[in-house]
Scaffold this active site. Sequence first.
Site, PDB file in Angstrom:
ATOM      1  N   CYS B 192       0.851  -1.193   0.000  1.00 12.53           N
ATOM      2  CA  CYS B 192       0.000   0.000   0.000  1.00 12.53           C
ATOM      3  C   CYS B 192       0.886   1.242   0.000  1.00 12.53           C
ATOM      4  CB  CYS B 192      -0.882   0.053   1.240  1.00 12.53           C
ATOM      5  SG  CYS B 192      -1.856  -1.417   1.568  1.00 12.53           S
ATOM      6  N   HIS B 196       1.066   4.886  -2.085  1.00 12.31           N
ATOM      7  CA  HIS B 196       0.329   5.939  -1.390  1.00 12.31           C
ATOM      8  C   HIS B 196       1.106   6.662  -0.281  1.00 12.31           C
ATOM      9  CE1 HIS B 196      -3.054   4.816  -3.819  1.00 12.31           C
ATOM     10  NE2 HIS B 196      -2.898   3.549  -3.470  1.00 12.31           N
ATOM     11  N   ARG B 235     -12.816  -1.228  -1.653  1.00  9.76           N
ATOM     12  CA  ARG B 235     -11.650  -0.577  -2.261  1.00  9.76           C
ATOM     13  C   ARG B 235     -10.365  -1.332  -1.935  1.00  9.76           C
ATOM     14  NH1 ARG B 235      -9.090   0.714  -5.559  1.00  9.76           N
ATOM     15  NH2 ARG B 235      -8.154   2.698  -6.156  1.00  9.76           N
ATOM     16  N   CYS B 239      -7.800  -2.844  -4.644  1.00 11.16           N
ATOM     17  CA  CYS B 239      -6.368  -2.536  -4.657  1.00 11.16           C
ATOM     18  C   CYS B 239      -5.558  -3.826  -4.668  1.00 11.16           C
ATOM     19  CB  CYS B 239      -5.991  -1.715  -3.430  1.00 11.16           C
ATOM     20  SG  CYS B 239      -5.723   0.011  -3.799  1.00 11.16           S
TER      21      CYS B 239
END
Lengths: 104, 278, 153, 123
Positions: B192, B196, B235, B239
């Site tokens: 992640c 991000h 979501r 992802c």
Amino acid sequence: MAKGMRVQAKSKNGVTQVKALINHPMETGNRKDKKTGKLIPAHFIEEVTCEYKGEQVMLAEWSGGVSKNPYMAFKFNGGSADEMVKVGWKDNQGGNDTLDVKIK
Amino acid sequence: MKKTIALVLGFSLLASLPLTATADPEAEREAFVNHFKKKFPNIALEDYVNGVYALDAGAREQWEAIEEFPPYEIDVEEGQQLFETPFANGKSYADCFENGGIAIRQNYPYFDAKSGQVKTLEQEINECRKNNGEKPLKWKKGEIAKISSYMAYTSRDKIFDIKIPDDPRALAAYEQGKQFFYAKRGQLNFACADCHVYSPGMNLRTDILSPALGQVTHFPVYRSKWGEMGTMHRRYAGCNKQVRAKPFKAQGEEYRNLEYFHTYMSNGLPVNGPGARK
Amino acid sequence: MSMKRRHFIKNTLVGGAVAAGAVAMPQLAIAEWNKAAFEAKSVDDALNALVGASGMEDSAEIKIKAPDIAENGAVVPIQVTTSMKGVESIAIIAEKNPVPLVANFKFGANGAGFVSTRIKMGKTSHVLAVVKVGDKLYSAKKEVKVTIGGCGG
Amino acid sequence: MQIAVRALTAASALALVLGGFIPSLASAADTNASVLEEGKKLAFDRKKGNCLACHHVADGISPGNIGPPLLSMQARFPDKATLREQVYDATTKNPNTMMPPFGKHGVLNAEEIDKIVEYIYTL
């Protein structure tokens, strides 16, 4: 259930802006179902109208090229707070709806 | 038996984390926020609630055009009706939540000492149904996302305040969420954090990567890609699929712990959900 | 932005719709949806079917607000404004769509030269706004790049 | 396969030098051209190399910018094997890299990687 359409109308300096949001799949008829591989039948809004004081101030004709859950806004000269406008739509499968809202 | 194995695995994972003994979530949160402040010195902290639109003017303009009459408005309205419609037994959602379920989004997810687990808002929506003899809703979209949208909507401007109580199980949940967040996974080997934390604002083809800070604040979201509302866990699963990893179960322990960590990092930012995203 | 938006939404939730109208459609000025125009594969054919002409004149009095790069080709916000008087209709055309004519908005005498909507675009192309005033067509165009997602899926 | 491709490259270099005068080498040059073409296709394919997701390539549309642009590859990788390893498993050089380990994780097979390397080595 909530109505699948929301409309706002606002008057400013003698011009009224009408905005509408409609829950609708807007299927073009050219899209394939990912799972079955079959074409999804066309299902889209063809006409949107707006009436003010019994008179049609706008008539929109659409193809399936308008986005899913479509939005549209337009302006007309005239209209003032507390008067009503009526927005209506109909699709290629005979679905239709109308909504009366008060101009703010 | 299965449970035992999972537990043992869980503990061994934790044991391998050097930070466990000294973990200080608040210091970690500050470091997290400072990372973004340094990376984007011109972005106001409050603007992170707007996700990628805090970083890219062109995308922001389109988003503002969509916010002019956001597609989630109909969902919020439907969510309110669903929320207010009594169950067969005459009770309603309001009876299950603090303050009648209004303006409480900022407290979720939270660590529940009784079950020893992290609990999310969607989880409690379904628990409320079960306790009142109703069938649970599907987790990722549809009615649950609409109800959750309405509850987020009534909480706008409230400040996220996720607590990690002085309970080793709470800290363990946080740590597991953190580990999930920083672990590379999937055939494409992305964490992640890769996209991000380390690369927000960069282009992945024409996709602009959003900053992790503030991501949770605007959920549930109406994604144009979905053409409908979806929850945070929908979501997460998306992802994971994109990096070609097998997604975990919505509302399973992995995603709940991830949401716990992810939301804790955004403490201090206001609730801004539901949101509209591309 | 978020403040304004919140405010805006709260207003609408309180104000909202006051009455649901009858299900019957308002009387339409024309009888049939213009099938030929909306099935035409080229801009010229579409315009000929729609307004009986396809010759256009560029006009600086038409402004198109559309993104340089669409975030998502499925939802591209398009806004057309014109200061021209006597606007009878505004058509929105995505040149390279399989069906280029996306929408045509017709107005009565009190039309105020403004429409806004969200359209689908299959690939990068020009978006045209075609405004009909009397017998003449005026147009403006803007290129919109359609994005390519990063994750290969 | 890797070796075969290298042999092809050598042959094509020769073909280039000699131009069209030796007809027997023309087919080797064609093969090489097709390797480059296939390599480019794989490199641009969103489900395969998807290089454009992160890298600028001269004629690639809407590239990303997370990785460095793909240019001067021969200068940057004097040894082609190093470039191949970078595509095969970039994590050997940098465990934290964002570049997917295309070979190690089976995103691409050895043959596909060879073709892609041939292609990007021309950039």
